[in-house]
Design a protein around this motif. Structure first.
Motif, PDB file in Angstrom:
ATOM      1  N   MET A   1       3.841  24.203  22.236  1.00 38.76           N
ATOM      2  CA  MET A   1       4.285  23.339  23.050  1.00 38.76           C
ATOM      3  C   MET A   1       5.740  23.805  23.404  1.00 38.76           C
ATOM      4  O   MET A   1       6.173  24.396  22.329  1.00 38.76           O
ATOM      5  CB  MET A   1       4.667  21.731  22.651  1.00 38.76           C
ATOM      6  N   ILE A   2       6.355  23.831  24.615  1.00 39.12           N
ATOM      7  CA  ILE A   2       7.583  24.296  24.828  1.00 39.12           C
ATOM      8  C   ILE A   2       8.712  23.341  24.504  1.00 39.12           C
ATOM      9  O   ILE A   2       8.730  22.510  25.350  1.00 39.12           O
ATOM     10  CB  ILE A   2       7.601  24.927  26.261  1.00 39.12           C
ATOM     11  N   THR A   3       9.288  23.401  23.430  1.00 41.54           N
ATOM     12  CA  THR A   3      10.151  22.358  23.126  1.00 41.54           C
ATOM     13  C   THR A   3      11.369  22.052  24.338  1.00 41.54           C
ATOM     14  O   THR A   3      11.673  20.688  24.396  1.00 41.54           O
ATOM     15  CB  THR A   3      10.869  22.782  21.697  1.00 41.54           C
ATOM     16  N   GLU A   4      12.034  23.065  24.720  1.00 45.80           N
ATOM     17  CA  GLU A   4      12.905  22.943  25.671  1.00 45.80           C
ATOM     18  C   GLU A   4      12.502  22.084  26.928  1.00 45.80           C
ATOM     19  O   GLU A   4      13.068  21.233  27.630  1.00 45.80           O
ATOM     20  CB  GLU A   4      13.423  24.370  26.049  1.00 45.80           C
ATOM     21  N   TYR A   5      11.358  22.419  27.351  1.00 50.03           N
ATOM     22  CA  TYR A   5      10.647  21.781  28.611  1.00 50.03           C
ATOM     23  C   TYR A   5      10.328  20.276  28.303  1.00 50.03           C
ATOM     24  O   TYR A   5      10.576  19.194  28.751  1.00 50.03           O
ATOM     25  CB  TYR A   5       9.259  22.293  28.754  1.00 50.03           C
ATOM     26  N   ALA A   6      10.036  19.882  26.932  1.00 48.16           N
ATOM     27  CA  ALA A   6       9.775  18.536  26.420  1.00 48.16           C
ATOM     28  C   ALA A   6      11.022  17.707  26.231  1.00 48.16           C
ATOM     29  O   ALA A   6      10.984  16.695  27.047  1.00 48.16           O
ATOM     30  CB  ALA A   6       8.773  18.583  25.135  1.00 48.16           C
ATOM     31  N   VAL A   7      11.913  18.349  25.973  1.00 46.66           N
ATOM     32  CA  VAL A   7      13.351  17.872  25.981  1.00 46.66           C
ATOM     33  C   VAL A   7      13.659  17.408  27.217  1.00 46.66           C
ATOM     34  O   VAL A   7      14.307  16.302  27.754  1.00 46.66           O
ATOM     35  CB  VAL A   7      14.357  18.545  25.117  1.00 46.66           C
ATOM     36  N   ALA A   8      13.744  18.399  28.253  1.00 44.26           N
ATOM     37  CA  ALA A   8      14.115  18.120  29.464  1.00 44.26           C
ATOM     38  C   ALA A   8      13.501  16.978  30.088  1.00 44.26           C
ATOM     39  O   ALA A   8      13.932  16.188  30.874  1.00 44.26           O
ATOM     40  CB  ALA A   8      14.077  19.393  30.441  1.00 44.26           C
ATOM     41  N   LEU A   9      11.843  17.142  30.133  1.00 45.59           N
ATOM     42  CA  LEU A   9      10.994  15.825  30.797  1.00 45.59           C
ATOM     43  C   LEU A   9      11.603  14.580  29.938  1.00 45.59           C
ATOM     44  O   LEU A   9      11.770  13.607  30.706  1.00 45.59           O
ATOM     45  CB  LEU A   9       9.706  16.417  30.285  1.00 45.59           C
ATOM     46  N   ALA A  10      11.844  14.594  28.740  1.00 44.63           N
ATOM     47  CA  ALA A  10      12.094  13.425  27.989  1.00 44.63           C
ATOM     48  C   ALA A  10      13.531  12.913  28.785  1.00 44.63           C
ATOM     49  O   ALA A  10      13.707  11.706  29.070  1.00 44.63           O
ATOM     50  CB  ALA A  10      12.299  13.355  26.614  1.00 44.63           C
TER      51      ALA A  10
ATOM     52  N   PHE B   1      -3.309  14.892  19.697  1.00 44.26           N
ATOM     53  CA  PHE B   1      -2.536  15.926  20.668  1.00 44.26           C
ATOM     54  C   PHE B   1      -3.067  15.294  22.124  1.00 44.26           C
ATOM     55  O   PHE B   1      -2.426  14.960  22.854  1.00 44.26           O
ATOM     56  CB  PHE B   1      -2.229  17.084  20.581  1.00 44.26           C
ATOM     57  N   LEU B   2      -4.246  15.364  22.328  1.00 43.15           N
ATOM     58  CA  LEU B   2      -5.014  15.158  23.679  1.00 43.15           C
ATOM     59  C   LEU B   2      -4.968  13.740  24.153  1.00 43.15           C
ATOM     60  O   LEU B   2      -4.686  13.494  25.235  1.00 43.15           O
ATOM     61  CB  LEU B   2      -6.377  15.598  23.644  1.00 43.15           C
ATOM     62  N   ALA B   3      -4.898  12.792  23.046  1.00 43.21           N
ATOM     63  CA  ALA B   3      -4.745  11.459  23.279  1.00 43.21           C
ATOM     64  C   ALA B   3      -3.549  11.070  23.725  1.00 43.21           C
ATOM     65  O   ALA B   3      -3.158  10.483  24.666  1.00 43.21           O
ATOM     66  CB  ALA B   3      -5.000  10.528  21.972  1.00 43.21           C
ATOM     67  N   TYR B   4      -2.541  11.831  23.174  1.00 41.91           N
ATOM     68  CA  TYR B   4      -1.031  11.447  23.490  1.00 41.91           C
ATOM     69  C   TYR B   4      -0.771  12.331  25.043  1.00 41.91           C
ATOM     70  O   TYR B   4      -0.163  11.506  25.976  1.00 41.91           O
ATOM     71  CB  TYR B   4       0.009  11.955  22.653  1.00 41.91           C
ATOM     72  N   LEU B   5      -1.394  13.364  25.317  1.00 45.23           N
ATOM     73  CA  LEU B   5      -1.286  14.055  26.557  1.00 45.23           C
ATOM     74  C   LEU B   5      -1.860  13.276  27.760  1.00 45.23           C
ATOM     75  O   LEU B   5      -1.161  12.958  28.508  1.00 45.23           O
ATOM     76  CB  LEU B   5      -2.007  15.451  26.272  1.00 45.23           C
ATOM     77  N   VAL B   6      -3.014  12.563  27.449  1.00 42.79           N
ATOM     78  CA  VAL B   6      -3.468  11.860  28.404  1.00 42.79           C
ATOM     79  C   VAL B   6      -2.845  10.322  28.603  1.00 42.79           C
ATOM     80  O   VAL B   6      -2.606  10.027  29.640  1.00 42.79           O
ATOM     81  CB  VAL B   6      -5.140  11.539  28.147  1.00 42.79           C
ATOM     82  N   GLY B   7      -2.686   9.707  27.444  1.00 43.86           N
ATOM     83  CA  GLY B   7      -1.612   8.774  27.474  1.00 43.86           C
ATOM     84  C   GLY B   7      -0.435   8.761  28.170  1.00 43.86           C
ATOM     85  O   GLY B   7       0.119   7.854  29.138  1.00 43.86           O
ATOM     86  N   SER B   8       0.419  10.006  28.366  1.00 45.35           N
ATOM     87  CA  SER B   8       1.324  10.315  28.854  1.00 45.35           C
ATOM     88  C   SER B   8       1.156  10.328  30.181  1.00 45.35           C
ATOM     89  O   SER B   8       2.150  10.263  31.221  1.00 45.35           O
ATOM     90  CB  SER B   8       2.105  11.672  28.334  1.00 45.35           C
TER      91      SER B   8
ATOM     92  N   ARG C   1       5.840  12.427  20.191  1.00 46.92           N
ATOM     93  CA  ARG C   1       4.818  12.391  18.986  1.00 46.92           C
ATOM     94  C   ARG C   1       3.866  13.776  19.374  1.00 46.92           C
ATOM     95  O   ARG C   1       3.516  14.166  18.445  1.00 46.92           O
ATOM     96  CB  ARG C   1       3.907  11.198  19.613  1.00 46.92           C
ATOM     97  N   MET C   2       3.790  13.875  20.905  1.00 41.79           N
ATOM     98  CA  MET C   2       3.314  14.983  21.261  1.00 41.79           C
ATOM     99  C   MET C   2       3.720  16.313  20.360  1.00 41.79           C
ATOM    100  O   MET C   2       3.092  17.396  19.761  1.00 41.79           O
ATOM    101  CB  MET C   2       3.018  15.507  22.595  1.00 41.79           C
ATOM    102  N   SER C   3       5.034  16.569  20.501  1.00 45.64           N
ATOM    103  CA  SER C   3       5.650  17.676  19.798  1.00 45.64           C
ATOM    104  C   SER C   3       5.474  17.620  18.384  1.00 45.64           C
ATOM    105  O   SER C   3       5.169  18.786  17.800  1.00 45.64           O
ATOM    106  CB  SER C   3       7.267  17.521  20.128  1.00 45.64           C
ATOM    107  N   GLU C   4       5.731  16.454  17.673  1.00 44.66           N
ATOM    108  CA  GLU C   4       5.428  16.515  16.112  1.00 44.66           C
ATOM    109  C   GLU C   4       3.731  16.736  15.873  1.00 44.66           C
ATOM    110  O   GLU C   4       3.804  17.550  14.891  1.00 44.66           O
ATOM    111  CB  GLU C   4       5.492  14.980  15.859  1.00 44.66           C
ATOM    112  N   VAL C   5       3.059  16.399  16.851  1.00 41.66           N
ATOM    113  CA  VAL C   5       1.407  16.661  16.481  1.00 41.66           C
ATOM    114  C   VAL C   5       1.344  18.249  16.592  1.00 41.66           C
ATOM    115  O   VAL C   5       0.642  18.825  15.896  1.00 41.66           O
ATOM    116  CB  VAL C   5       0.651  15.578  17.285  1.00 41.66           C
ATOM    117  N   TRP C   6       2.054  18.514  17.667  1.00 42.11           N
ATOM    118  CA  TRP C   6       1.604  20.074  17.908  1.00 42.11           C
ATOM    119  C   TRP C   6       2.302  21.016  16.806  1.00 42.11           C
ATOM    120  O   TRP C   6       1.940  22.066  16.498  1.00 42.11           O
ATOM    121  CB  TRP C   6       2.498  20.602  19.232  1.00 42.11           C
ATOM    122  N   GLY C   7       3.449  20.518  16.229  1.00 38.07           N
ATOM    123  CA  GLY C   7       4.137  21.220  15.180  1.00 38.07           C
ATOM    124  C   GLY C   7       3.236  20.955  13.624  1.00 38.07           C
ATOM    125  O   GLY C   7       3.849  21.750  12.711  1.00 38.07           O
TER     126      GLY C   7
END
Length: 121
Positions: free
Chosen positions: A1-10, A68-75, A111-117
């Motif tokens: 996962m690209i952390t910078e993109y995840a932070v910007a999205l959040a 990860f996929l559950a969080y991805l679909v949930g998002s 949570r996706m970021s944590e699971v990815w890591g």
């Protein structure tokens, strides 16, 4: 996962959530500009899906693929469900529902970021 993109999205999602809560405090129902903001967040979430798929095809793996996929679909589902609920009854409380849906997105991204890591898997 690209952390910078995840932070910007959040952060974008939290900005729309703040906007929604301000509108609710002003006793306003969901209006077109707020719905456009929600659509923009949904597009950013779709980009997150594309990024995730590209990384998965490239050989990278999260700590737990199913989680990860559950969080991805949930998002992807939280904003359309919140929007459908809010549009069923256009009132001040429906604007709050949209704000809560937007606050949920950063939690799912975290949570996706944590699971990815590998954490919390």
């Amino acid at each position: 996962m690209i952390t910078e993109y995840a932070v910007a999205l959040a952060l974008c999602s939290l900005a729309v959530a703040t906007w929604s809560f301000v509108q609710a405090a002003r006793n306003r129902p969901p209006a077109r500009p707020l719905l456009i903001g929600l659509a923009a967040i949904e597009v950013l979430l779709l980009v997150q899906v594309v990024i995730s798929v590209v990384l998965l095809v490239g050989g990278q793996r999260p700590g737990s693929m199913v989680t990860f996929l559950a969080y991805l679909v949930g998002s992807l589902l939280v904003l359309p469900i919140g929007t459908a609920w809010a549009l069923a009854e256009r009132s001040r409380s429906s604007t709050v529902v949209l704000g809560v849906a937007c606050v949920t997105v950063p939690v799912l991204i975290l949570r996706m970021s944590e699971v990815w890591g590998g954490a919390g898997a």
